[in-house]
Each structure stands twice: as structure tokens, then as C-alpha cells.
Design an enzyme around this catalytic site. Structure first.
Site, PDB file in Angstrom:
ATOM      1  CD1 TRP A 178       0.068  -1.515   3.081  1.00 53.16           C
ATOM      2  CD2 TRP A 178       0.624   0.763   3.258  1.00 53.16           C
ATOM      3  NE1 TRP A 178       0.882  -1.498   4.121  1.00 53.16           N
ATOM      4  CE2 TRP A 178       1.084  -0.193   4.306  1.00 53.16           C
ATOM      5  CE3 TRP A 178       1.007   1.895   3.221  1.00 53.16           C
ATOM      6  CZ2 TRP A 178       2.001   0.327   5.322  1.00 53.16           C
ATOM      7  CZ3 TRP A 178       1.790   2.708   4.275  1.00 53.16           C
ATOM      8  CH2 TRP A 178       2.290   1.731   5.184  1.00 53.16           C
ATOM      9  CD  GLU A 233      12.886  -5.049  -5.104  1.00 54.59           C
ATOM     10  OE1 GLU A 233      13.544  -4.519  -4.223  1.00 54.59           O
ATOM     11  OE2 GLU A 233      13.254  -5.360  -6.418  1.00 54.59           O
ATOM     12  CG  LEU A 234      11.288  -9.521   0.653  1.00 53.80           C
ATOM     13  CD1 LEU A 234      11.942 -10.805   1.190  1.00 53.80           C
ATOM     14  CD2 LEU A 234      10.029  -9.552   0.435  1.00 53.80           C
ATOM     15  CE  LYS A 254      -3.030  -9.254  -2.444  1.00 53.34           C
ATOM     16  NZ  LYS A 254      -3.563  -8.319  -1.910  1.00 53.34           N
ATOM     17  CD  GLU A 291      10.390  -2.815   7.068  1.00 54.73           C
ATOM     18  OE1 GLU A 291       9.689  -3.772   7.217  1.00 54.73           O
ATOM     19  OE2 GLU A 291      10.483  -1.913   6.001  1.00 54.73           O
ATOM     20  CB  CYS A 305      11.175  -0.759   1.705  1.00 53.66           C
ATOM     21  SG  CYS A 305      11.279   0.177  -0.001  1.00 53.66           S
TER      22      CYS A 305
HETATM   23  P1  NAP Z   1       2.583  -7.047   3.463  1.00 53.78           P
HETATM   24  O1  NAP Z   1       1.664  -7.201   4.786  1.00 53.78           O
HETATM   25  O2  NAP Z   1       3.782  -8.125   3.208  1.00 53.78           O
HETATM   26  O3  NAP Z   1       1.580  -7.067   2.388  1.00 53.78           O
HETATM   27  C1  NAP Z   1       2.197  -6.608   0.788  1.00 53.78           C
HETATM   28  C2  NAP Z   1       1.422  -7.296  -0.026  1.00 53.78           C
HETATM   29  O4  NAP Z   1       1.309  -8.737   0.378  1.00 53.78           O
HETATM   30  C3  NAP Z   1      -0.175  -6.693  -0.127  1.00 53.78           C
HETATM   31  O5  NAP Z   1      -0.833  -6.690  -1.115  1.00 53.78           O
HETATM   32  C4  NAP Z   1      -0.716  -8.281   1.223  1.00 53.78           C
HETATM   33  O6  NAP Z   1      -2.080  -7.777   1.051  1.00 53.78           O
HETATM   34  C5  NAP Z   1      -0.248  -9.167   0.319  1.00 53.78           C
HETATM   35  N1  NAP Z   1      -0.182 -10.302   1.564  1.00 53.78           N
HETATM   36  C6  NAP Z   1      -0.246 -10.561   2.678  1.00 53.78           C
HETATM   37  N2  NAP Z   1      -0.469 -11.482   3.166  1.00 53.78           N
HETATM   38  C7  NAP Z   1      -0.095 -12.505   1.982  1.00 53.78           C
HETATM   39  C8  NAP Z   1      -0.231 -13.589   1.854  1.00 53.78           C
HETATM   40  N3  NAP Z   1      -0.269 -14.650   2.851  1.00 53.78           N
HETATM   41  N4  NAP Z   1       0.036 -14.295   0.340  1.00 53.78           N
HETATM   42  C9  NAP Z   1      -0.133 -13.399  -0.343  1.00 53.78           C
HETATM   43  N5  NAP Z   1      -0.089 -12.186  -0.253  1.00 53.78           N
HETATM   44  C10 NAP Z   1       0.027 -11.457   0.956  1.00 53.78           C
HETATM   45  O7  NAP Z   1       3.750  -5.793   3.418  1.00 53.78           O
HETATM   46  P2  NAP Z   1       2.769  -4.226   3.958  1.00 53.78           P
HETATM   47  O8  NAP Z   1       2.762  -4.058   5.220  1.00 53.78           O
HETATM   48  O9  NAP Z   1       1.695  -4.061   2.903  1.00 53.78           O
HETATM   49  O10 NAP Z   1       3.988  -3.470   3.257  1.00 53.78           O
HETATM   50  C11 NAP Z   1       5.015  -2.912   3.858  1.00 53.78           C
HETATM   51  C12 NAP Z   1       6.335  -3.992   3.837  1.00 53.78           C
HETATM   52  O11 NAP Z   1       6.656  -3.529   2.453  1.00 53.78           O
HETATM   53  C13 NAP Z   1       7.434  -3.372   4.287  1.00 53.78           C
HETATM   54  O12 NAP Z   1       8.062  -4.223   5.271  1.00 53.78           O
HETATM   55  C14 NAP Z   1       8.191  -2.553   3.474  1.00 53.78           C
HETATM   56  O13 NAP Z   1       9.739  -2.554   3.734  1.00 53.78           O
HETATM   57  C15 NAP Z   1       7.801  -3.294   2.418  1.00 53.78           C
HETATM   58  N6  NAP Z   1       8.376  -2.804   1.121  1.00 53.78           N
HETATM   59  C16 NAP Z   1       9.345  -2.945   0.289  1.00 53.78           C
HETATM   60  C17 NAP Z   1       9.725  -2.362  -0.772  1.00 53.78           C
HETATM   61  C18 NAP Z   1      10.918  -2.840  -1.466  1.00 53.78           C
HETATM   62  O14 NAP Z   1      11.033  -2.493  -2.690  1.00 53.78           O
HETATM   63  N7  NAP Z   1      11.862  -3.546  -0.916  1.00 53.78           N
HETATM   64  C19 NAP Z   1       8.973  -1.470  -1.503  1.00 53.78           C
HETATM   65  C20 NAP Z   1       7.785  -1.062  -0.525  1.00 53.78           C
HETATM   66  C21 NAP Z   1       7.259  -1.662   0.720  1.00 53.78           C
HETATM   67  P3  NAP Z   1      -2.847  -7.126   1.894  1.00 53.78           P
HETATM   68  O15 NAP Z   1      -2.840  -5.795   1.619  1.00 53.78           O
HETATM   69  O16 NAP Z   1      -4.317  -7.709   1.598  1.00 53.78           O
HETATM   70  O17 NAP Z   1      -2.903  -7.801   3.132  1.00 53.78           O
END
Ligand code: NAP
Length: 480
Positions: free
Chosen positions: A150, A249-250, A174, A384, A283
Site C-alpha cells: 500500500w 522486494e522486502l 493483486k 522496521e 522500505c
Molecule cells: P505485507 O503485509 O507483506 O503486504 C504486501 C502485499 O502482500 C499486500 O498486497 C498484502 O495483501 C499481500 N499479502 C499479505 N499476506 C499475504 C499472503 N499470505 N499471501 C500473499 N499475499 C499476501 O506488507 P505491507 O505491510 O503491506 O507493506 C510494507 C512492507 O513492504 C514493509 O516491510 C516494507 O519494507 C516493504 N516494502 C518493500 C519495498 C521494496 O522495494 N523492497 C517497497 C515497499 C515496501 P493485503 O494488503 O490484502 O494484506
């Protein structure tokens, strides 16, 4: 309430099989800004089948042909910049001026990969056997299942689908469930850009159910994910069952290092960009600040002075620099990190609280916060934070700070401020991070590789590197 927005599958706007819908909440006001279809694995399977059916002809289209659609999309996204930025601001609170920049960044990706699509070069390799010839060619990997977070709801989508489509792959996306509205508007523009049906598909809904279909379905040949390290590991494990390619990308935990010879004003400006952009929800955000002990007092004073001028508020106001956190959970995590630091002896020198009065009464706002006397046992030191909080530590020696900076499972971004040229090189080489900003607090560009070492991920987005993530290599051996 207005009608719920739908998913885009095989060139049609359709409701979820389940008939379920979900509200989207504005974090600045706590109010609903729309409702969307909330799908599951059944919708994902339909979208994958459509992408699979469209793959052959899309892969065989000339690069110039694919490029034409990407260029159309580039123009459309630029034209609709303000509208898309308004949707981002409403669904996740990002200040409008940042959101406009994000949309232009997304458009830039469509333009860049429209060009790069034409440069999928193979090669011939000299053979050691006289009557043989070696030819190497590149081919799209197949159907790509992409999952985005998001925090950059339009640009993260662009960074995945632009190189995938340029390479000749078809895609099922998605987006995060909190930010589907900007993805839906982007897909309306995708439809307008004229992409053939089934080439790009959008499913919204239950992450576990859709994610499982993505990993289990044999037709998907690649998972492209941006999000937390926790979910990245789950997807990698799931993808192993059918040996799909993954790019991940985590999360990150960026150190920001200020040496005694740094330009402290430039360092404060850089830190502000790296820490407070998107309210600290990036991130590559700074999560640990190491300042040389001889300049820590001066630096902290300058930082606090800058923060007293920072305008926190609803992102719709053009003077807002720091918006709300994305939702209540996000806010609670940040407050928990502050409380934990306080309890373990941290000194809150600025901020430290939720904002609740007046214009802040309904939203999820946290004061920009500075903490000194930080110790490694605090949550903020290893997890984080994803919020506007700066923990300050001190150091004496270069070797010492390199060791401290690298002492983490993450390896996404690191920052160094110094005016010593030799040290710039030494530090850029010693830091175990995929991205190093030397006197640069915002080191991202469309044409540069973006990705992490260690548990921050696998693969790269950006530039020509991202295209390779969506290509298979074929070796053809000719016997003469
Ligand atoms: P997240 O909880 O991992 O969610 C990311 C995406 O994965 C969302 O679309 C989420 O859907 C989906 N998701 C959640 N559980 C899942 C599952 N079991 N199977 C498949 N998909 C699933 O992360 P977030 O809190 O939204 O985003 C923040 C994280 O992203 C931070 O750790 C940040 O560092 C990282 N990030 C990394 C980068 C990079 O380029 N390295 C860039 C931006 C962000 P829902 O929204 O429906 O839960």
C-alpha cells in the site's frame, strides 16, 4: 453508498465470485472513500487462465508493438496525474505533493520500459568445437503473478507490470487491500491504452487465498512481490512447489551514518527526505541514525529545529509535509516502538505522542519523534518502525560504525554523509546493502537497480536489470 468498484479480468470489469465487497478508509478522516469487490482464489484462477490464454500472442508481438501500448499508458498516466494523486492521498494519506511525484514516477516506468522492450538482445558465443555454433536468445518467462503493498500503490504496480509487459509476459496483479482504488483507476487507463484482453488482469481480495492460487497454479511461472519479509518468505516457500521464479522486494532497516566531516545541514535535509517522506512508511526509510559523537549535539539541534517547522496534517493540503499513518495498526506499531524505547531508557527529545486534537481528531497521526540514548535491546533498533521516528546512536570510528550498520538481517538501503572522497568509496564498498546513498537521502531512479541484500530480497527492479527478471535464457547449439 456508491456502487462497488470491480476487478478487471480478461478485458471485463467483474464482481467477485463470492459477491463480497470491502470499504476503503481514508486514514486522515477515518471515513470511507469507496467500496470494492473482494475476491478470492476463484477469481485469481480465472485471471490466471485469461493471462495464460493471452500469453502466446503477446509474447509473439514485436517489441515495437508492445512498446506502443506502454507509451499510450505513459501518456494517459501523465494526463491523469492529479486525479491518481488525489486517489492515493484519499486511500492511504500520502501528502498530495508526494503523491503527484509518485504518479510521475509510475509514468516514467511505462515510458522507460516502452523503450527497453526493444533491447532484449541475445548473443552468439565462440565455440571451442569447430563444427558447432552457440546462440543465446531470451524469452518471456510466462504468466507473472504480481503482489504489491500500500505504501506506493501506483508506482509499485508500474515497477512490476511495465518490465513484465515489455519482456512479453502477461500479468495478474493483486494490490494491497487497503489501496485498491488507485490500482482500479490505473487499470481503467490500461484498458483505455488498448492492451489486448487478458494481457493485464486485476484481482482484489483475500491475500492468503489469492496468494495460494498464485503459488500453486502451474500456469504462473513467476511471482513478483513487494512487501514484508514475512510474506515474502511464505511466497518463496509456496513457489518452490512448482519451481517458479521469484523476485522479492522486502523489508529494510536502513542505517544513516553522519561523519564528523559531513555537511550537517545537507545531512539534516537528506535525513528528512529519507525518514519523513511518506510519513516514514518506506522500505528504504532510515531506521537507525549513527552520528559521530563529536557532532551529535549540533546535528540533533539542527534536526529538531527542522522538525519544529514540519507541517503535519491532511495530505490534501499542499503545505503538508508529513501525513497520517496508513491505519490504526500502523499507528499502534509506531507508538509501541516509542513506548518500548522510553521504557528501556530512551530519551524522547522531540515528539513521542499520538496527535489527537482539532484537525487530528479522526486520523491516525503521530508526532515526528527524535529519540536519543538508544540501545540495541530496543525494538526500534532491530524491527522496521514504518513511521516518523528517528533513533539516534553515536560512534567514534569508521570501522566500528561499518560493523554496527551491517549487523542486521536486512540489507536494502544505507546512507552516508561525509565530505571525504576516499571514505565515500570505502563506505560504499563496505556496506552490505543493495542501495547506498552517499550524500543522497533519496537514492531512487527509474533507470537504477533497486533491491536488497540478505533478507531484504531477491532480484532487482528498475532499469535494464528489471527486464532480466522477466526473461528466460535459451541456449541453441547448431551442429554444422
Ligand atoms: P505485507 O503485509 O507483506 O503486504 C504486501 C502485499 O502482500 C499486500 O498486497 C498484502 O495483501 C499481500 N499479502 C499479505 N499476506 C499475504 C499472503 N499470505 N499471501 C500473499 N499475499 C499476501 O506488507 P505491507 O505491510 O503491506 O507493506 C510494507 C512492507 O513492504 C514493509 O516491510 C516494507 O519494507 C516493504 N516494502 C518493500 C519495498 C521494496 O522495494 N523492497 C517497497 C515497499 C515496501 P493485503 O494488503 O490484502 O494484506
Amino acid at each position: 453508498m456508491t456502487d462497488s468498484k470491480k476487478m478487471y479480468i480478461n478485458g471485463e470489469w467483474i464482481e467477485a465470485e463470492s459477491g463480497e465487497t470491502q470499504e476503503v478508509i481514508n486514514p486522515a478522516t477515518g471515513e470511507s472513500v469507496g467500496s470494492v469487490s473482494f475476491g478470492d482464489s476463484r477469481d485469481a484462477a480465472k485471471a490466471i487462465a485469461a493471462a495464460d490464454a493471452a500469453f502466446k500472442s503477446w509474447a509473439q508481438a514485436t517489441a515495437r508493438e508492445r512498446s506502443k501500448y506502454l507509451n499510450n499508458l505513459y501518456e494517459l498516466v501523465r494526463t491523469h496525474r492529479d486525479e491518481l494523486a488525489g486517489i492515493i492521498c484519499a486511500e492511504m494519506g500520502k501528502p498530495l505533493r508526494e503523491a503527484k511525484g509518485e504518479v510521475l514516477g509510475a509514468a516514467d516506468n511505462f515510458m522507460w520500459y516502452a523503450e527497453e522492450a526493444k533491447r532484449v538482445y541475445g548473443e552468439t558465443v565462440p565455440s571451442t568445437i569447430p563444427n558447432k555454433r552457440i546462440m543465446v536468445t531470451k524469452h518471456p518467462v510466462g504468466v507473472v503473478a504480481a503482489i504489491t503493498p500500500w505504501n506506493f500503490p501506483v508506482n509499485m504496480v508500474a515497477r512490476k507490470i511495465a518490465p513484465a509487459l515489455a519482456a512479453g509476459c502477461t500479468v495478474v496483479l493483486k494490490p494491497a487491500e487497503g489501496t485498491p482504488l488507485s490500482a482500479i483507476r490505473l487499470f481503467e487507463l490500461i484498458e483505455q491504452a488498448g492492451f489486448p484482453k487478458g494481457v493485464v488482469n486485476l484481482v482484489i481480495g483475500n491475500p492468503e487465498s489469492i496468494g495460494k492460487e498464485f503459488t500453486d497454479n502451474k500456469k504462473v511461472r513467476k511471482i513478483a512481490f513487494t512487501g514484508s519479509t514475512r510474506v515474502g518468505k511464505l511466497l518463496m516457500e509456496g513457489a518452490a512447489k512448482t519451481v517458479k521464479r521469484v523476485s522479492l522486494e522486502l523489508g529494510g532497516h536502513a542505517p544513516f551514518i553522519v561523519f564528523d566531516d559531513a555537511d550537517l545541514d545537507a545531512a539534516v535535509t537528506g535525513l528528512f527526505e529519507s525518514k519523513f517522506f511518506n510519513s516514514g512508511q518506506m522500505c528504504i526509510c532510515t531506521n537507525r541514525l549513527y552520528v559521530h559523537e563529536s557532532v551529535v549535539e549540533e546535528f540533533t539541534n539542527k534536526l529538531v529545529e527542522r522538525l519544529t517547522k514540519a507541517k503535519v496534517g491532511d495530505g490534501r493540503n499542499m503545505d503538508t509535509e508529513i501525513g497520517p499513518l496508513v491505519n490504526e495498526n500502523g499507528l499502534n506499531k509506531v507508538l509501541d516502538h516509542i513506548d518500548d524505547a522510553r521504557e528501556r531508557g530512551g530519551n524522547i527529545v522531540y515528539g513521542g505522542n499520538r496527535l489527537t486534537d482539532g484537525e487530528y481528531s479522526k486520523g491516525f497521526y503521530c508526532e515526528p519523534t527524535v529519540i536519543t540514548d538508544v540501545t540495541p535491546d530496543m525494538k526500534i533498533y532491530t524491527e522496521e518502525t514504518f513511521g516518523p521516528v528517528v533513533p539516534i546512536l553515536t560512534f567514534k570510528e569508521e570501522a566500528e560504525v561499518v560493523e554496527l550498520a551491517n549487523d542486521t538481517d536486512y540489507g536494502l538501503a544505507a546512507y552516508v554523509y561525509t565530505q571525504n572522497n576516499s571514505r565515500c568509496f570505502r563506505m560504499s564498498e563496505a556496506l552490505e546493502y543493495g542501495i547506498v546513498g552517499i550524500n543522497d537521502g533519496s537514492p531512487t531512479q527509474t533507470q537504477a537497480p533497486f533491491g536488497g541484500f540478505k533478507e531484504s530480497g531477491i532480484g532487482r527492479e528498475g532499469g535494464r536489470y528489471a527486464l532480466e527478471e522477466f526473461l528466460e535464457i535459451k541456449f541453441v547449439s547448431f551442429g554444422l
